[in-house]
Enzyme design. Structure first.
Site, PDB file in Angstrom:
ATOM      1  N   GLU A   1     -12.331   6.022  10.193  1.00 42.55           N
ATOM      2  CA  GLU A   1     -13.301   6.935   9.607  1.00 42.55           C
ATOM      3  C   GLU A   1     -14.089   6.283   8.480  1.00 42.55           C
ATOM      4  O   GLU A   1     -13.662   5.288   7.894  1.00 42.55           O
ATOM      5  CB  GLU A   1     -12.622   8.217   9.141  1.00 42.55           C
ATOM      6  CG  GLU A   1     -11.496   8.009   8.168  1.00 42.55           C
ATOM      7  CD  GLU A   1     -10.808   9.335   7.837  1.00 42.55           C
ATOM      8  OE1 GLU A   1     -10.088   9.840   8.705  1.00 42.55           O
ATOM      9  OE2 GLU A   1     -11.003   9.830   6.718  1.00 42.55           O
TER      10      GLU A   1
ATOM     11  N   CYS B   1     -18.540   4.735   2.144  1.00 43.60           N
ATOM     12  CA  CYS B   1     -17.127   4.377   1.988  1.00 43.60           C
ATOM     13  C   CYS B   1     -16.634   3.929   3.356  1.00 43.60           C
ATOM     14  O   CYS B   1     -16.670   4.706   4.309  1.00 43.60           O
ATOM     15  CB  CYS B   1     -16.343   5.599   1.489  1.00 43.60           C
ATOM     16  SG  CYS B   1     -14.569   5.300   1.398  1.00 43.60           S
TER      17      CYS B   1
ATOM     18  N   CYS C   1      -3.016   1.070   8.193  1.00 41.61           N
ATOM     19  CA  CYS C   1      -2.835   0.250   6.992  1.00 41.61           C
ATOM     20  C   CYS C   1      -1.372  -0.155   6.923  1.00 41.61           C
ATOM     21  O   CYS C   1      -0.484   0.624   7.267  1.00 41.61           O
ATOM     22  CB  CYS C   1      -3.225   1.042   5.742  1.00 41.61           C
ATOM     23  SG  CYS C   1      -3.089   0.070   4.216  1.00 41.61           S
TER      24      CYS C   1
ATOM     25  N   CYS D   1       1.725   2.915   1.128  1.00 41.64           N
ATOM     26  CA  CYS D   1       1.748   3.767  -0.078  1.00 41.64           C
ATOM     27  C   CYS D   1       2.215   5.166   0.357  1.00 41.64           C
ATOM     28  O   CYS D   1       1.671   5.732   1.310  1.00 41.64           O
ATOM     29  CB  CYS D   1       0.369   3.817  -0.722  1.00 41.64           C
ATOM     30  SG  CYS D   1      -0.185   2.169  -1.218  1.00 41.64           S
TER      31      CYS D   1
ATOM     32  N   CYS E   1      -0.183   8.300   1.094  1.00 36.64           N
ATOM     33  CA  CYS E   1      -1.465   8.058   1.771  1.00 36.64           C
ATOM     34  C   CYS E   1      -1.354   8.280   3.275  1.00 36.64           C
ATOM     35  O   CYS E   1      -0.380   7.854   3.905  1.00 36.64           O
ATOM     36  CB  CYS E   1      -1.914   6.626   1.467  1.00 36.64           C
ATOM     37  SG  CYS E   1      -3.407   6.128   2.336  1.00 36.64           S
TER      38      CYS E   1
ATOM     39  N   GLY F   1      -7.214   1.165   5.385  1.00 38.70           N
ATOM     40  CA  GLY F   1      -6.838  -0.249   5.446  1.00 38.70           C
ATOM     41  C   GLY F   1      -6.819  -0.922   4.092  1.00 38.70           C
ATOM     42  O   GLY F   1      -7.277  -0.382   3.088  1.00 38.70           O
ATOM     43  N   GLU F   2      -6.266  -2.131   4.095  1.00 42.02           N
ATOM     44  CA  GLU F   2      -6.233  -2.935   2.869  1.00 42.02           C
ATOM     45  C   GLU F   2      -7.317  -4.017   2.993  1.00 42.02           C
ATOM     46  O   GLU F   2      -7.152  -4.973   3.759  1.00 42.02           O
ATOM     47  CB  GLU F   2      -4.833  -3.539   2.695  1.00 42.02           C
ATOM     48  CG  GLU F   2      -4.713  -4.612   1.625  1.00 42.02           C
ATOM     49  CD  GLU F   2      -5.335  -4.231   0.274  1.00 42.02           C
ATOM     50  OE1 GLU F   2      -5.155  -3.096  -0.198  1.00 42.02           O
ATOM     51  OE2 GLU F   2      -6.036  -5.091  -0.306  1.00 42.02           O
TER      52      GLU F   2
ATOM     53  N   SER G   1     -11.629  -2.054  -3.193  1.00 39.70           N
ATOM     54  CA  SER G   1     -10.395  -1.471  -3.734  1.00 39.70           C
ATOM     55  C   SER G   1      -9.184  -2.098  -3.050  1.00 39.70           C
ATOM     56  O   SER G   1      -9.125  -2.173  -1.831  1.00 39.70           O
ATOM     57  CB  SER G   1     -10.420   0.041  -3.475  1.00 39.70           C
ATOM     58  OG  SER G   1      -9.202   0.626  -3.877  1.00 39.70           O
TER      59      SER G   1
ATOM     60  N   SER H   1      -5.462  -0.527  -7.223  1.00 35.60           N
ATOM     61  CA  SER H   1      -4.692   0.717  -7.125  1.00 35.60           C
ATOM     62  C   SER H   1      -3.360   0.537  -7.832  1.00 35.60           C
ATOM     63  O   SER H   1      -2.430  -0.037  -7.280  1.00 35.60           O
ATOM     64  CB  SER H   1      -4.472   1.061  -5.647  1.00 35.60           C
ATOM     65  OG  SER H   1      -5.708   1.379  -5.061  1.00 35.60           O
ATOM     66  N   LEU H   2      -3.280   1.024  -9.054  1.00 32.00           N
ATOM     67  CA  LEU H   2      -2.070   0.786  -9.852  1.00 32.00           C
ATOM     68  C   LEU H   2      -1.045   1.902  -9.633  1.00 32.00           C
ATOM     69  O   LEU H   2       0.100   1.644  -9.297  1.00 32.00           O
ATOM     70  CB  LEU H   2      -2.475   0.668 -11.329  1.00 32.00           C
ATOM     71  CG  LEU H   2      -1.477   0.012 -12.258  1.00 32.00           C
ATOM     72  CD1 LEU H   2      -1.102  -1.383 -11.799  1.00 32.00           C
ATOM     73  CD2 LEU H   2      -2.031  -0.028 -13.682  1.00 32.00           C
ATOM     74  N   HIS H   3      -1.435   3.124  -9.877  1.00 31.69           N
ATOM     75  CA  HIS H   3      -0.641   4.324  -9.572  1.00 31.69           C
ATOM     76  C   HIS H   3       0.639   4.528 -10.377  1.00 31.69           C
ATOM     77  O   HIS H   3       1.300   5.559 -10.229  1.00 31.69           O
ATOM     78  CB  HIS H   3      -0.292   4.428  -8.079  1.00 31.69           C
ATOM     79  CG  HIS H   3      -1.456   4.298  -7.148  1.00 31.69           C
ATOM     80  ND1 HIS H   3      -2.720   4.731  -7.459  1.00 31.69           N
ATOM     81  CD2 HIS H   3      -1.545   3.779  -5.889  1.00 31.69           C
ATOM     82  CE1 HIS H   3      -3.541   4.490  -6.435  1.00 31.69           C
ATOM     83  NE2 HIS H   3      -2.854   3.912  -5.478  1.00 31.69           N
TER      84      HIS H   3
ATOM     85  N   ASN I   1      -5.036  14.080  -3.065  1.00 34.78           N
ATOM     86  CA  ASN I   1      -5.560  14.976  -2.025  1.00 34.78           C
ATOM     87  C   ASN I   1      -4.430  15.270  -1.057  1.00 34.78           C
ATOM     88  O   ASN I   1      -3.822  14.323  -0.528  1.00 34.78           O
ATOM     89  CB  ASN I   1      -6.677  14.284  -1.232  1.00 34.78           C
ATOM     90  CG  ASN I   1      -7.969  14.244  -2.005  1.00 34.78           C
ATOM     91  OD1 ASN I   1      -8.375  15.215  -2.623  1.00 34.78           O
ATOM     92  ND2 ASN I   1      -8.607  13.088  -1.985  1.00 34.78           N
TER      93      ASN I   1
ATOM     94  N   CYS J   1      -8.451  10.519   2.788  1.00 34.05           N
ATOM     95  CA  CYS J   1      -8.676   9.300   3.546  1.00 34.05           C
ATOM     96  C   CYS J   1      -7.646   9.103   4.657  1.00 34.05           C
ATOM     97  O   CYS J   1      -6.453   9.075   4.409  1.00 34.05           O
ATOM     98  CB  CYS J   1      -8.581   8.147   2.548  1.00 34.05           C
ATOM     99  SG  CYS J   1      -8.698   6.574   3.289  1.00 34.05           S
TER     100      CYS J   1
END
Ligand code: SAH
Length: 385
Positions: free
Chosen positions: A103, A116, A123, A127, A130, A183-184, A215, A238-240, A314, A357
């Site tokens: 997408e 985007c 991926c 994570c 996700c 994806g990464e 990202s 992406s630290l999180h 989300n 996403c």
């Protein structure tokens, strides 16, 4: 008695034009006694005139258009779904030539049109919150598949000759790219960089590196490589979480890398490129949204030229996380600001079509396989189509 004839295999789809190397395409033209300038004409048609089929390229001989259509797919994917929100955000689910789905999203806001895009099918980073990684990674996208997302989204922006239906701020071209789809990106860096070259080319989409944000989950060696390509791309990490124990629970790959190596690589990126790094922090209610976490994050980032983007989680169907409470989010922001860190909360765009996403693709895939099963088992016409 003769054996039943084997079913004829479907012919393979023609190769995608956007994945055909320039030299091969010029050779193909030369074999047909076409002047090399045809390559430039076709490129202009696709990149400047928004052509989505060879038929509409009226500056080419009719016979050549037919031969092109028989030999190449101008776009190699098909639009499986197209959703448009009231704020002019568009989401596309594309079905690739091998039937996999990805997408991409067009966000139109403040005079900007941001694409985007995805870089992989699925991926591999895993994570925990996700949707994209739930079934792992299937494959990298090709250069053409990345460029096609950009073109399809650009073709949804307002045409120069179309009146600005109520929204004069809607741009007539893409102004920005964020590589934040499925994806990464750094796991498919070569193809991504090649696609971004096309995007940056004035004869391509003319989107300069400064308007592109990549990202990453944080792959230190790849961040260092990106710093060395000599481009002004923006980096988002992406630290999180503010410490390794918590980050490893949320981002499993952290086990092998650790926050320190990621920050060092990001510092190196800043030194080499002069571009400030953004740290993304998905806020998960009750998990990483305590004031202590904000203080710890503040300590980690003070002294660095960094910016934090908070993204309230989300919802993803089936995952056991929740969005932060408003008060907790405000408290988190205030605490972080007090430690001198610049922070913003990401605005939610296209909320009524908002599937986080990777979710939209999952839904489309689930429905497609339900359709196949229903049709296969009962012979009924596809359900719910
Ligand atoms: N693999 C890259 C790109 C991922 S998408 C990366 O890890 O950065 C871009 C951002 O969206 C990442 O920060 C990712 O963690 C975040 N994200 C993914 N799913 C989300 C969700 N359900 N809610 C909020 N943010 C999400």
């Amino acid at each position: 008695m003769s054996a039943p004839l084997p079913l004829a295999a479907a012919p393979p789809p023609p190769p995608g034009l956007l994945d055909t190397p320039d030299d091969d395409f010029r050779a193909w033209l030369a074999e047909r006694h076409q002047p090399p300038m045809r390559a430039g004409q076709i490129r202009r048609q696709v990149f400047a005139n928004r052509a989505e089929s060879f038929d509409t390229m009226t500056d080419l001989p009719v016979g050549l258009r037919a031969e092109l259509a028989a030999s190449f797919a101008l776009f190699s994917a098909r639009v499986e779904r197209h959703l448009k929100a009231g704020d002019d955000t568009h989401k596309l689910v594309l079905r690739l030539a091998d039937d996999r789905m990805i997408e991409c999203v067009l966000i139109q806001d403040d005079g900007r049109a941001t694409a985007c895009v995805s870089t992989q099918v699925g991926c591999g980073m895993g994570c925990v919150f996700c949707a994209s990684g739930i079934n792992g990674v299937v494959r990298n996208l090709t250069v053409g598949e990345i460029v096609e997302q950009l073109l399809r989204l650009r073709n949804l922006t307002r045409r120069e000759d179309a009146p600005p239906a109520g929204r004069p701020d809607l741009p007539t071209r893409l102004t920005n790219i964020v590589v934040m789809g499925m994806g990464e990106p750094l796991a498919n860096l070569d193809n991504l960089l090649e696609a971004l070259e096309v995007a940056g080319d004035p004869k391509g989409l003319g989107i300069g590196a400064r308007h592109v944000t990549i990202s990453t989950v944080g792959l230190p060696a790849k961040i260092k490589r990106l710093a060395e390509v000599g481009k002004q791309y923006s980096l988002a990490v992406s630290l999180h979480a503010p410490n390794d124990a918590l980050r490893t629970r949320i981002v499993p790959t952290n086990d092998k890398t650790g926050i320190r190596a990621i920050l060092e690589a990001a510092d190196d990126f800043f030194e080499k490129t002069g571009r400030q790094v953004t740290y993304e922090y998905v806020v998960l209610g009750g998990l990483n949204d305590r004031a202590d976490h904000a203080r710890e994050l503040g300590r980690l980032l003070t002294g660095r030229k960094a910016h934090v983007n908070l993204i309230p989680w989300n919802d993803v169907e089936g995952l056991p996380y929740r969005r932060p409470k408003d008060g907790d989010l405000t408290n988190f922001i205030d605490t972080l600001r007090r430690s001198g860190v610049s922070v913003k909360v990401r605005k939610r765009k296209g909320s009524e079509i908002d599937a986080a996403c990777g979710q939209l693709r999952r839904r489309a895939e689930a429905e497609a396989s339900a359709t196949v099963t229903a049709a296969g088992s009962s012979g009924d016409s596809p359900a719910g189509a």
